[in-house]
Each structure stands twice: as structure tokens, then as C-alpha cells.
Design a protein around this motif. Structure first.
Motif, PDB file in Angstrom:
ATOM      1  N   THR A 160      64.560  44.924  61.523  1.00 48.77           N
ATOM      2  CA  THR A 160      65.539  44.136  62.281  1.00 48.77           C
ATOM      3  C   THR A 160      66.898  44.116  61.583  1.00 48.77           C
ATOM      4  O   THR A 160      67.935  44.379  62.213  1.00 48.77           O
ATOM      5  N   LYS A 188      56.165  48.304  67.552  1.00 53.17           N
ATOM      6  CA  LYS A 188      56.571  47.923  66.193  1.00 53.17           C
ATOM      7  C   LYS A 188      56.719  46.407  66.116  1.00 53.17           C
ATOM      8  O   LYS A 188      55.888  45.726  65.544  1.00 53.17           O
ATOM      9  N   ALA A 221      61.941  28.912  58.213  1.00 60.80           N
ATOM     10  CA  ALA A 221      63.287  29.072  58.758  1.00 60.80           C
ATOM     11  C   ALA A 221      63.315  30.345  59.575  1.00 60.80           C
ATOM     12  O   ALA A 221      63.094  31.436  59.052  1.00 60.80           O
ATOM     13  N   GLY A 222      63.578  30.212  60.890  1.00 61.33           N
ATOM     14  CA  GLY A 222      63.634  31.355  61.795  1.00 61.33           C
ATOM     15  C   GLY A 222      62.345  31.477  62.591  1.00 61.33           C
ATOM     16  O   GLY A 222      61.262  31.629  62.001  1.00 61.33           O
ATOM     17  N   TYR A 223      62.463  31.356  63.923  1.00 63.95           N
ATOM     18  CA  TYR A 223      61.274  31.491  64.783  1.00 63.95           C
ATOM     19  C   TYR A 223      61.435  32.746  65.644  1.00 63.95           C
ATOM     20  O   TYR A 223      61.287  32.736  66.848  1.00 63.95           O
ATOM     21  N   GLY A 227      58.913  34.969  62.065  1.00 64.47           N
ATOM     22  CA  GLY A 227      58.680  33.531  61.882  1.00 64.47           C
ATOM     23  C   GLY A 227      57.517  33.034  62.718  1.00 64.47           C
ATOM     24  O   GLY A 227      56.685  32.246  62.256  1.00 64.47           O
ATOM     25  N   GLU A 245      65.752  26.341  63.164  1.00 65.16           N
ATOM     26  CA  GLU A 245      66.323  27.415  64.001  1.00 65.16           C
ATOM     27  C   GLU A 245      67.803  27.149  64.260  1.00 65.16           C
ATOM     28  O   GLU A 245      68.304  26.045  64.036  1.00 65.16           O
ATOM     29  N   ILE A 246      68.495  28.165  64.757  1.00 64.26           N
ATOM     30  CA  ILE A 246      69.880  27.970  65.204  1.00 64.26           C
ATOM     31  C   ILE A 246      69.992  28.357  66.685  1.00 64.26           C
ATOM     32  O   ILE A 246      71.011  28.143  67.306  1.00 64.26           O
ATOM     33  N   LEU A 277      62.820  33.565  57.131  1.00 57.62           N
ATOM     34  CA  LEU A 277      62.586  34.835  57.859  1.00 57.62           C
ATOM     35  C   LEU A 277      63.636  34.956  58.959  1.00 57.62           C
ATOM     36  O   LEU A 277      63.330  35.027  60.141  1.00 57.62           O
ATOM     37  N   THR A 278      64.902  34.971  58.556  1.00 60.01           N
ATOM     38  CA  THR A 278      65.976  34.905  59.560  1.00 60.01           C
ATOM     39  C   THR A 278      66.818  36.173  59.653  1.00 60.01           C
ATOM     40  O   THR A 278      67.490  36.380  60.651  1.00 60.01           O
ATOM     41  N   GLY A 279      66.876  36.966  58.588  1.00 57.99           N
ATOM     42  CA  GLY A 279      67.826  38.093  58.561  1.00 57.99           C
ATOM     43  C   GLY A 279      69.242  37.590  58.320  1.00 57.99           C
ATOM     44  O   GLY A 279      70.203  38.343  58.447  1.00 57.99           O
ATOM     45  N   GLY A 302      62.394  37.632  54.745  1.00 58.86           N
ATOM     46  CA  GLY A 302      63.401  38.397  55.482  1.00 58.86           C
ATOM     47  C   GLY A 302      63.824  39.590  54.636  1.00 58.86           C
ATOM     48  O   GLY A 302      63.521  39.642  53.428  1.00 58.86           O
ATOM     49  N   HIS A 303      64.544  40.530  55.215  1.00 64.07           N
ATOM     50  CA  HIS A 303      64.739  41.816  54.537  1.00 64.07           C
ATOM     51  C   HIS A 303      65.468  41.729  53.191  1.00 64.07           C
ATOM     52  O   HIS A 303      65.032  42.300  52.203  1.00 64.07           O
ATOM     53  N   GLU A 307      68.759  35.255  51.704  1.00 64.63           N
ATOM     54  CA  GLU A 307      68.446  34.110  52.569  1.00 64.63           C
ATOM     55  C   GLU A 307      68.380  32.815  51.751  1.00 64.63           C
ATOM     56  O   GLU A 307      68.653  31.739  52.252  1.00 64.63           O
ATOM     57  N   LEU A 346      61.449  39.950  49.536  1.00 66.68           N
ATOM     58  CA  LEU A 346      60.294  39.943  50.442  1.00 66.68           C
ATOM     59  C   LEU A 346      59.008  39.568  49.703  1.00 66.68           C
ATOM     60  O   LEU A 346      58.477  40.377  48.932  1.00 66.68           O
ATOM     61  N   ASN A 348      56.009  39.198  50.669  1.00 61.79           N
ATOM     62  CA  ASN A 348      54.780  39.939  51.009  1.00 61.79           C
ATOM     63  C   ASN A 348      54.694  41.257  50.244  1.00 61.79           C
ATOM     64  O   ASN A 348      53.608  41.797  50.060  1.00 61.79           O
TER      65      ASN A 348
END
Ligand SMILES: NC(=O)c1ccc[n+]([C@@H]2O[C@H](COP(=O)([O-])OP(=O)(O)OC[C@H]3O[C@@H](n4cnc5c(N)ncnc54)[C@H](O)[C@@H]3O)[C@@H](O)[C@H]2O)c1
Length: 426
Positions: A160, A188, A221-223, A227, A245-246, A277-279, A302-303, A307, A346, A348
Motif C-alpha cells: 500500500t 493480494k 491505529a488504522g482500520y 488494521g 481512525e481519521i 497500521l496506517t501508512g 505499517g510499512h 508511524e 514492521l 511481524n
């Protein structure tokens, strides 16, 4: 270094003698990637990349190894570099470079300069296709190595954040070759981002800390796709999940999925684990750290490691201590402690093994078929970001279903007619 065929493959890996362990890991992943295995068989007969070079900047893991082997069997000279300094599996890197004629520039834990030096080294093969997870090779080619632009016919992008960067380049007229947004293929993001990140992020947190999630308050953070996946899994393990979220649609969706939604300043006071997990950047920052409870665990999936505002955390701390290799405990001047996992990278991949092979099977099938599509069609494409052609996306879904032994219904002729007409309806 010498590959199985005796061909010298320039590489930089931590320790070639780890190759045996790497082979075991890669063999294990291959067993769980039947779609890519099928495409590998097909591509090795057609050899669409014969005599051409591909530079792939991806997480150097056992699943990526399978993709590299498929591209190599399809005729390419493949050079791999890492898309994150903490995601490289050194044994896999050793195996590919020592035994499989894949050039690898990747060492786990490399510093920032070494990371970019590796990308530059991987570009020395003058690729005709680039593969990215975060757009780092595209960026380097468009800035430091513009001399390579003439030889590149196209690229692919895995995540993303990379797609966002590339769309920004295209909007400013700066993108000099077509790129296929592998991330935006249904096979994906609906699976890798949701189920892959959902499971592997929780896996990373558990491996890093061994905490019990049941009964804890976890703030996500981030759905978005990632998320949602993490929230679903955390809830399943008995955690109380708070979403920040925003975007009002995503916030509404989270609410109706049964989660509590609130802004980060409020969530900061309640959470015991925080996952971004927002980017986006600076999602958890100074004022949030100051509001957190003693012992709060903070991590990112997130990548990029932007963040969590780590500089702010550093400036608030009077001392720090490293636990369990990937946990840094910051002792704040207000007397509380905050645990940062995997340096904000990250989690993970920094603390676990990334996504399971079963899900990377589809992501990397998209990569392989998108590269084949570029080899055939790139000359007719414009310098912009494309989605994966839907025939590729559908074929991958069908192959995955077949490999799982799942069948679905077919439309009857009456149903085809009904769906194609506007007269019916009563
Ligand atoms: N960990 C992994 O292995 C993995 C896998 C796939 C994607 N990613 C990365 O994860 C990130 C998210 O990917 P996605 O596919 O879920 O994206 P997405 O666009 O579907 O979701 C991101 C969400 O974050 C929200 N957001 C943005 N700024 C925010 C803020 N300040 N506070 C709260 N919410 C905010 C957006 O509104 C959006 O709903 C990207 O950086 C992506 O590259 C990581």
C-alpha cells in the motif's frame, strides 16, 4: 560466490554457511505455495524473461525465495535486495546466493547506509523489470541512477505505502515507466493485508513479549485492510480492542464491527498494547507517550518506521534497556516505562517470520504474472500506475481455490440471461 551451476553470482550475505538451514526453510515454504509452484512450472517452459535481469527489492524471506526461483526458472537473472533492514532471513539469503544462482544483497540488521548500498548493488545488473515492496528501487532509479531508466520496461509494487508513493510520482509527472500495483489486486490486499498481517502481527507481538492478549486493551491505529485483520484476530484472542481512525467510513465500519472507536489522545490513556497500521507518519507521538500507562507496549506493522515518533520517545527518556533482543524499554522522566518492539519497524518481520507462505502464495503469484504481463505488454503501457489485469487476479483466485479443493457454483444459462437484462425485476 558460486552457484550450483558453477556460475559466479555476486552477492553480499551474512554467512554462506547458513545455506543448509535456508534450504530447509525455503522447501517448507514451497510446499505451502501451490499456486506459485504451478506458475513456476508454466513459466519455466515459456521462459518469458530469457536473458533479461530482474531486480527485486522485497523482504528476503523463504516465500520471496520461491518467487526468486520462479523468476529464475522463467529465464531471468534475478538479483534480490531487502526492502527492510530487519526482515532478512540470513539463512535464506545464504541459500539463494550460494546454491541457486540468485544474487542477494541483504543482511539482517544492516544500518541505513548499508541498506541503500545494497539496493544500489542489486541494480548493477541493469534490470528490465523492477519489483518493489515500498518503492525504494523505483525511487533510487529516478534519483541516483537515472542512467538505468532506458533499460527498464516496467515495475511491480507489493505494498500500500509503495503504491501511494508511486501514485504521487505519477500525479507529478515524475514516474518514468509503468508500474503494476500488485497490492491493489483482490487476491493480494483481501488476503495478504487482512489475514496475513492479521495473524503475523499478533505472532510478532507474542514472540517478542510472550504476553497474554486475553483481557488486555489493545489500541489499533488504522482500520484499513491490515488494521481490520489485526483487530479481528486480537478480538478472537480475547483482547478488548480500541480503534483510532481519521476516515469516518472506516471509523463507522469499526464501530459496527463491534469495536470501540476514539481519538488517540483518549486511547493512549487506556491501552496496554498499541499497534500502528496506517501508512502514515507520527501517528503515536510525544503527547500520546506522556499519557500512556506504565509498561505500555508500542509497535508498528505499517510499512515504514515513521508511524511511531521514535525521536520523541528518545527525547522523553532518561535511559533505556534492551530486553529479549527486540524489546527496547524506555524509562521516561515521568517515571513510567514504554516498551518499543522491533525499533518501530514492521513487527511481524522484525520479531516473527512475516506472513505465512499460504497467503504469500497469492501475493507472489500476482508478482510473477504481472512481470510476465509487463514482459509482453509494457511497451504499450503509459508511464503510470496500473492495477493487475482482472484476468490475472481471477486466475489466481481460481488456482488457489483448486489447490484448496474448494469448488463453487456456475451461473446457469437462465441466470446469465437474468443478470444481463434490465426487463426482469418483478
Ligand atoms: N506488516 C505487513 O506485513 C504489511 C502488509 C501489507 C501492508 N502493510 C502496510 O500497512 C500499512 C497499511 O496498509 P493497508 O493496506 O491497511 O492500508 P489502508 O489504506 O487499507 O488502511 C490504512 C488506514 O489507516 C488510516 N489512517 C491514516 N492515517 C491515520 C491516523 N493518523 N490515525 C489513524 N488512522 C489513520 C486510513 O484512514 C486507513 O483506513 C501500509 O503502510 C502498508 O504498506 C504492511
Amino acid at each position: 560466490m558460486s552457484g550450483a551451476s558453477g556460475v559466479m553470482v555476486p552477492s553480499k550475505v551474512r554467512n554462506p554457511s547458513l545455506a543448509g538451514k535456508g534450504r530447509e526453510r525455503v522447501d517448507w515454504a514451497i510446499e505451502r505455495m501451490p499456486v506459485l509452484a504451478e506458475l513456476r512450472r508454466r513459466l519455466s517452459k515459456k521462459k518469458p524473461f530469457r536473458g533479461r535481469s530482474i531486480t527485486a527489492c522485497l523482504h528476503v524471506t523463504s516465500e520471496t525465495a520461491h518467487l526468486a526461483l520462479a523468476l529464475r526458472d522463467a529465464g531471468a537473472r534475478v538479483t534480490l535486495c531487502a526492502s527492510n533492514p530487519l526482515s532478512t532471513q540470513d539463512d535464506v539469503a545464504a541459500y539463494l546466493s550460494r546454491d541457486e544462482n540468485v544474487g542477494v544483497y541483504a543482511i539482517h540488521g544492516i544500518d541505513g547506509k548499508g541498506y541503500y548500498d545494497h539496493i544500489e548493488s542489486a541494480l548493477a545488473v541493469k534490470p528490465f523489470i523492477t519489483m518493489d515492496d515500498g518503492a525504494d528501487t523505483v525511487t533510487m532509479i529516478h534519483t541516483k541512477r537515472r542512467d538505468l531508466l532506458r533499460g527498464v520496461i516496467g515495475g511491480t509494487e507489493e505494498t500500500t505505502t509503495g503504491v501511494i508513493r508511486l501514485r504521487a510520482m505519477a500525479a507529478q509527472g515524475k514516474l518514468a515507466y509503468p508500474v503494476i500495483a500488485v497490492n491493489d489486486s483482490k487476491t493480494k490486499y483481501m488476503f495478504d493485508n487482512r489475514y496475513g498481517t492479521g495473524q503475523s502481527t499478533i505472532d510478532g507481538i507474542i514472540r517478542a513479549t510472550n504476553i497474554l492478549l486475553a483481557g488486555r486493551v489493545i489500541v489499533i491505529a488504522g482500520y484499513g485492510w491490515c488494521g481490520r485483520g489485526v483487530a479481528m484476530r486480537a478480538k478472537g484472542l480475547g483482547a478488548h480492542v480500541i480503534i483510532t481512525e481519521i476516515d469516518p467510513h472506516k471509523a463507522l465500519e469499526a464501530t459496527m464491527d463491534g469495536f470501540v472507536v476514539m481519538p488517540m489522545p483518549e486511547a493512549a490513556k487506556q491501552g496496554s498494547v498499541f499497534i500502528t497500521l496506517t501508512g502514515n507518519c507520527s501517528v503515536i507521538r510525544r503527547e500520546h507517550f506522556l499519557a500512556m500507562k506504565d509498561g505500555a507496549i508500542v509497535c508498528n506493522s505499517g510499512h515504514f518506521n515513521v508511524e511511531i515518533d521514535i525521536d520523541a520517545l528518545e527525547s522523553l527518556a532518561r535511559s533505556k534497556r534492551v530486553f529479549r533482543e527486540v524489546v527496547t524499554q524506555y524509562n521516561l522522566r515521568n517515571g513510567r516505562r514504554i516498551m518499543l518492539l522491533g525499533e518501530g519497524r514492521l513487527v511481524n518481520l522484525a520479531a516473527a517470520e512475516g506472513h505465512p507462505a499460504d497467503v504469500m502464495d497469492m501475493s507472489f503469484a500476482n508478482q510473477a504474472l504481472s512481470a510476465e504481463y509487463l514482459a509482453k505488454k509494457a511497451r504499450s503501457l503509459k508511464k503510470r500506475v496500473y492495477v493487475v489485469p482482472s484476468f490475472i487476479d481471477k486466475e489466481i483466485a481460481a488456482l488457489k481455490m483448486k489447490s484448496m479443493g474448494t469448488k463453487i457454483d456456475r451461473l446457469t444459462p437462465k441466470q446469465v440471461k437474468y443478470l444481463a437484462s434490465w426487463e426482469f425485476g418483478t
